[in-house]
Scaffold this active site. Structure first.
Site, mmCIF file in Angstrom:
data_model
loop_
_atom_site.group_PDB
_atom_site.id
_atom_site.type_symbol
_atom_site.label_atom_id
_atom_site.label_comp_id
_atom_site.label_asym_id
_atom_site.label_seq_id
_atom_site.Cartn_x
_atom_site.Cartn_y
_atom_site.Cartn_z
ATOM 1 N N GLU A 1 0.824 -1.207 0.000
ATOM 2 C CA GLU A 1 0.000 0.000 0.000
ATOM 3 C C GLU A 1 0.862 1.263 0.000
ATOM 4 O OE1 GLU A 1 -3.459 -0.720 2.298
ATOM 5 O OE2 GLU A 1 -4.063 1.367 2.347
ATOM 6 N N GLU B 1 2.153 1.674 -3.351
ATOM 7 C CA GLU B 1 1.075 2.090 -4.253
ATOM 8 C C GLU B 1 0.837 3.593 -4.107
ATOM 9 O OE1 GLU B 1 -2.729 0.192 -3.600
ATOM 10 O OE2 GLU B 1 -3.662 1.262 -5.274
ATOM 11 N N CYS C 1 -8.705 -2.154 3.801
ATOM 12 C CA CYS C 1 -8.594 -3.322 4.691
ATOM 13 C C CYS C 1 -9.923 -3.735 5.292
ATOM 14 C CB CYS C 1 -7.669 -3.033 5.863
ATOM 15 S SG CYS C 1 -6.218 -2.171 5.408
ATOM 16 N N SER D 1 -7.440 1.808 -2.648
ATOM 17 C CA SER D 1 -6.198 1.086 -2.888
ATOM 18 C C SER D 1 -6.571 -0.274 -3.451
ATOM 19 C CB SER D 1 -5.458 0.911 -1.563
ATOM 20 O OG SER D 1 -4.547 -0.162 -1.664
ATOM 21 N N LYS E 1 -15.717 -9.839 7.511
ATOM 22 C CA LYS E 1 -14.622 -10.663 6.986
ATOM 23 C C LYS E 1 -15.143 -11.990 6.445
ATOM 24 C CE LYS E 1 -10.920 -8.159 7.648
ATOM 25 N NZ LYS E 1 -10.107 -7.742 6.501
ATOM 26 N N GLU F 1 -16.093 -11.107 3.074
ATOM 27 C CA GLU F 1 -14.901 -10.846 2.271
ATOM 28 C C GLU F 1 -14.263 -12.152 1.788
ATOM 29 O OE1 GLU F 1 -11.180 -7.885 2.839
ATOM 30 O OE2 GLU F 1 -11.197 -9.579 4.223
ATOM 31 N N GLU G 1 -13.549 -12.718 -5.975
ATOM 32 C CA GLU G 1 -12.201 -12.262 -6.346
ATOM 33 C C GLU G 1 -11.122 -12.909 -5.478
ATOM 34 O OE1 GLU G 1 -15.431 -9.649 -6.712
ATOM 35 O OE2 GLU G 1 -14.283 -9.449 -4.892
ATOM 36 N N CYS H 1 -11.014 -1.846 14.040
ATOM 37 C CA CYS H 1 -11.319 -3.283 14.179
ATOM 38 C C CYS H 1 -11.580 -3.691 15.622
ATOM 39 C CB CYS H 1 -10.179 -4.119 13.649
ATOM 40 S SG CYS H 1 -9.710 -3.671 11.982
#
Lengths: 590, 425
Positions: free
Chosen positions: A282, A285, A302, A322, A361, A364, A369, A520
């Site tokens: 990151e 990036e 994230c 990102s 999560k 996710e 993907e 989190c």
């Protein structure tokens, strides 16, 4: 200066600022009036009527949560009339409530059950009555809604609308047929629900719960063919102790690693390895985008609840995200490629379990993907489409892991401290702070500064991005560039920043967003209760671990550097691109 | 003495502006516009007019609170969501003399300093809606509504809004929420609408019948009005007679009339033998033959244990079973509870269930005590009038006709063969 109001509660004089509610005023004299729909972080709803009190001169009982103090007011909070009313209202709620407390997710932590106990309800006079018989909503990979257990306190609705500005659920129908539902009852997965799970934390009963993962994990552990590796997110170690009676803020990293090993996982790894890797990608990036005139501000990626939020509500802003996967997903992809290769095991036999403070999560891990390891092995192992496997197999919440430890009879509190396994258990202080709001930003700055300037960062702590303030800002000088950054936690705060981006008014280069208040550590999978005080304590624990780490910058993590040397080559390499970066989906509102 | 139906009962009167003007309509508005707003309010206070929707709050006081409230803009809202079972009095004015309401509202707007009014009309009142809509257009065309009314520098607009059938929207704060486009559910009071009403601004919310009294009060003075009828709540009242009565209908009578006179002199006598009277729809306690001498003003009916409410007088003769009646009314409240607050949402459901059990022969004597306690708690803790009043009728029926309930429970018998006792569903 605020005007002060004098009143009498239960015979005691109380002096509070005007605008205080009777409920809050009672707390000043150590009376915590029993309640259900009241929630300290949410708007006043005044509908459960449990918190009623007697006010001299008023014909009826009044809800203390919704009644403002007045000069000279005389309040009683505990009389025969009040006790009778409270008991009967709870009895009425219980009359409609399933009697499956033994098998309920909220067994030990149900507010309704506690209230029934505390109010001395020992028999039910409406027991002959009809109960609801509604379908449960299993559509979401993250959450389950059981309308039968809903007591219509609206806390989930309010947290979703007010704290998260999502509004995925609301009341439908009238009277006793009132239900909390998604738009046209399409199911949580088919509307703009982000899966953040803040509604679970807000719910007083078992009407909302995460998808159950524990049995799947036991099955994997028991399967001799499976090589089961576990990763734990930073926020878990700062909270799981609470599940075993330890005070909030207890940092239990070593005990947690010991417990995981005792549960039978083949390797005990750390999502923080993935976090350090995320920072490498990151930070580079960001530097690349700044150098080459790429889309700015760049926004972190994230937090899967946040990702689903922006996909639904700001689909035109996806280029700002990102392309980095989250630490959980980077970990999964690396475990099933680099590490499987190193060990010489078939990736199909590897099971990656992740312990997360988060319910999103779960969603996710199931995103299509997130099968990069499969793509990597596809040609090498001549795999067919039906062999497709995810990078992360099972996601369990902090609460879920605690229950596994209890099921196994492990005396968590007295466990010795143990270390994570190498190499995917090696991490830095920059990785642990991912668990708190501002942490990803701080970790990225620690690395970006040194990569760009080539100088050693003397003061590695960025206090301006820490803490529970809604939106935090900072400026850092990078070789002449004033890098402007902002941090938001909680989706309604994120929305404020996003609207600025959308209107072209954002001065920032880099924005960190976490879906949950506090980051989190305040996630929907964390121990209940989770409130502001507890969030602050957990953050302290997280920064404590950062301080104690010998290495506090991601780019100095030796295991990460070895990973690049042996496997990935360098940040943003083609291999890294395939395994560690992702794409996003434009979603409609419903 | 007619105030409200004066025009309606005039031969050849029709609900258009021309008819209204012929009868001297809008002359009160002309007079009011020359008065000071405070003078209007003091006349209304002097009249001792109380709200005719059911709560009987002094109208002048309500107007004064709103006028003195600091926030602006202010609003005037007319509650035309007539939904109490047995009530059909507002409908007569709405359909037959709509300008009377408009005139009352404009005067109110001038008195409190509001430039915008709303009428929230019951969704099922299709005809009344059309007539009212037409009346508003007529008034706008002729400058009784709109900018600089009748050459003054006072402007006032009225918007018409239709409800969608929820009984609870007759409750003032639920009405306001519905008017704002939200789900019709009551708000926490205080703050009252006089300070925090429509769009959180000071709002006068009055019933149709209340507004219809205003023009005559302005023309004849508050003192004149205060001498009509019972001194406890002066004026005339529209009584809706229905049920087992020979001549059902709407009667405008001074408030000092007794129940007996109302039933016999105007209602043409009870059909069959009188058993009970609901003086204000299904939200109040029932009266019996013992209460025939009660004066039909608000305080007197309340003293007798009942509630005059909107003036829906439902007459019940000996052919009706009280268990059945209570169960039917409880079903109504269960259906109409908005579901927001727990005691009403769950309480109306359980009350109906208990009554159904009794009606079907599955009741227990302890149920009667439970209903009574449920009524106390619902009265004490429900958010709005719906839940607070939902079991008034039931509990008064149990108190006044205990034998009927006990017979259903102990002997599994309905003397009148109305309840399906023993019929286990």
């Amino acid at each position: 200066m605020t005007d002060m109001v004098n009143l009498i509660i239960d015979g005691q004089k109380v002096r509070v600022p005007a605008g205080t509610t009777v409920f809050e005023a009672a707390r000043k004299i150590n009376v915590n009036i029993p309640h259900l729909c009241y929630h300290e972080n949410l708007s006043i709803y005044g509908a459960c009527r449990i918190c009623v009190v007697e006010i001299k001169g008023r014909p009826r009982l009044e809800p203390s949560c919704a009644t403002l103090v007045e000069e000279g007011m005389e309040v009683k909070t505990n009389t025969a009339r009040i006790r009778k009313a409270r008991r009967m209202i709870v009895e009425l709620l219980l009359a409609n409530h399933p009697e499956d407390c033994f098998t309920c997710e909220r067994n030990q932590i149900c507010e309704l059950r506690k209230l029934a106990y505390d109010l001395g309800i020992r028999s039910l006079r409406f027991e002959k009555g009809r109960k609801y018989d509604y379908e449960q909503d299993f559509s979401s990979p993250a959450l389950v809604r059981d309308p039968n257990k809903c007591i219509q306190c609206s806390r989930c609705i309010r947290v979703c609308a007010e704290i998260q500005s999502v509004g995925a659920i609301d009341f439908v129908n009238r009277g006793a047929r009132t239900q909390v539902l998604t738009f046209f009852n399409k199911g949580l997965n088919n509307v703009e629900c982000t899966g953040c799970g803040q509604c679970i934390l807000a719910c007083p009963t078992g009407a909302l719960r995460p998808q159950f993962a524990v049995d799947e994990i036991w099955d994997a552990i028991s399967d001799p063919k499976k090589f089961v590796v576990v990763q734990t997110a930073p926020a878990v170690r700062a909270a799981i102790g609470e599940e075993f009676g330890m005070p909030p803020g207890s940092l239990v990293t070593g005990k947690m690693a010991a417990a995981l090993r005792r549960l039978g996982f083949d390797r005990v790894f750390d999502t923080q390895f993935g976090a350090d890797l995320t920072i490498m990608e990151e930070a580079h990036e960001l530097i690349e985008r700044i150098k080459s005139g790429g889309k700015l501000p760049m926004i972190t990626s994230c937090s899967p609840g946040w990702i689903k939020f922006i996909e639904h509500f700001f689909p035109d802003c996806l280029e700002h995200l990102s392309s980095c996967k989250s630490p959980q997903q980077m970990f999964g992809a690396i475990a099933k490629t680099y590490y499987a290769e190193k060990l010489g095991i078939d990736p199909r036999n590897m099971c990656v379990v992740s312990v997360m403070p988060c319910t999103a999560k779960k969603f996710e891990a199931k995103r299509p993907e997130m099968c990069s390891a499969f793509e990597y092995w596809k040609e090498r192992l001549n795999l067919k489409e039906e062999d497709r496997f995810p990078d992360v197999d099972i996601v369990v919440t902090t609460r879920g892991l605690a229950r596994m430890i209890k099921e196994a009879g492990i005396d968590f509190v007295n466990l010795p401290d143990e270390d994570f396994d190498e190499p995917l258990g090696v991490s830095t202080g920059a990785a642990v702070i991912f668990g708190a709001t501002g942490g990803v930003m701080e970790a990225a700055l620690r690395t970006a500064y040194e990569v760009v300037t080539g100088k050693i960062l003397e003061k590695i702590e960025f206090h301006s991005v820490r803490g529970m303030e809604a939106i935090k800002e900072a400026e850092v000088e990078l070789n002449g560039l004033e890098l402007k950054v902002a941090v938001a936690h909680g989706l309604s705060n994120a929305k404020v920043l996003l609207e600025r981006v959308q209107n072209g008014e954002s001065p920032y280069h880099f924005i960190e967003v976490m879906a949950c208040p506090g980051g989190c550590l305040g996630g929907g999978g964390q121990p209940i209760p989770t409130n502001l005080e507890i969030r602050k304590k957990r953050a302290e624990a997280i920064y404590l671990e950062d301080m104690a780490k010998p290495i506090r910058k991601s780019h100095e993590n030796p295991a990460i550097n070895r990973l690049y040397t042996e496997f990935l080559d360098k940040p943003l390499s083609e291999k890294a691109h395939h395994l560690l970066h992702t794409t996003y989906v434009r979603r409609s509102r419903y | 003495m007619k105030i409200l139906l004066k025009h309606v009962e005039t031969e050849g009167y029709s609900p258009n502006l021309q008819s209204y003007l012929t009868e001297g309509g809008y002359s009160a508005l002309k007079r009011a516009l020359k008065m000071k707003p405070e003078e209007i309010i003091s006349e209304v206070k002097l009249s001792k007019l109380v709200g005719r929707g059911g709560a009987a709050f002094p109208t002048g006081l309500k107007w004064e609170f709103t006028r003195k409230a600091k926030e602006s803009p202010k609003y005037v809202v007319c509650n035309a969501d007539e939904g109490e079972p047995g009530t059909f009095k507002d409908r007569i004015i709405l359909e037959k003399d709509p300008h009377l309401i408009l005139e009352g509202m404009v005067i109110c707007g001038f008195a409190i300093g509001a430039e915008q009014g709303f009428i929230y009309i019951r969704g099922e009142y299709f005809e009344a809606y059309k007539i009212l809509k037409n009346a508003i257009e007529e008034a706008e065309k002729n400058n009784y509504l709109g900018k600089n009314i009748l050459g003054s520098n006072f402007s006032f607009k009225i918007n018409l809004y239709r409800g969608a059938g929820a009984y609870v929207c007759g409750e003032e704060t639920a009405l306001l929420d519905s008017l704002e486009g939200k789900k019709g559910q009551s708000r926490v009071k205080p703050p009252f609408p006089t300070f925090v009403g429509l769009k959180n601004k000071p709002t006068v919310l009055n019933n149709v019948e209340t507004f219809a009294n205003i023009p005559e009060i302005i023309l004849n003075g508050g003192e004149w009005f205060s001498k009509i009828g019972s001194p406890l709540s002066p004026g005339t009242k529209l009584y809706c007679l229905s049920g087992d009565i020979n001549k059902p209908g709407v009667y405008e009578l001074p408030t000092n009339i007794t129940l007996k006179e109302l039933l016999e002199k105007y209602g043409g006598g009870v059909q069959g033998k009188l058993k009970a009277v609901l003086p204000g729809g299904v939200s109040g306690a029932i009266l019996t033959t013992e209460n025939l001498d009660v004066v039909m003003d608000y305080p007197s009916v309340q003293k007798a244990g009942g509630m005059l409410g909107s003036g829906a007088v439902i007459v019940i003769n000996e052919s009706h079973c009280m268990v059945d009646l209570a169960e039917k009314c409880a079903e109504f409240f269960e259906y109409e509870s908005c579901g927001k607050c727990a005691p009403c949402r769950e309480g109306t459901k359980r009350a109906r269930e208990i009554l159904l059990n009794i009606a079907q022969g599955r009741g227990e004597l302890s149920d009667l005590k439970l209903l009574k306690e449920l009524r106390e708690v619902m009265y004490d803790t429900s958010r709005c009038g719906l839940g607070q009043a939902a079991l008034n009728l039931t509990v008064s029926a149990v108190e006044k006709f205990p034998d009927e309930f006990e017979e259903h429970i102990s002997k599994k018998k309905c003397k009148l063969n109305i309840c399906p006792v023993g019929d286990v569903r």
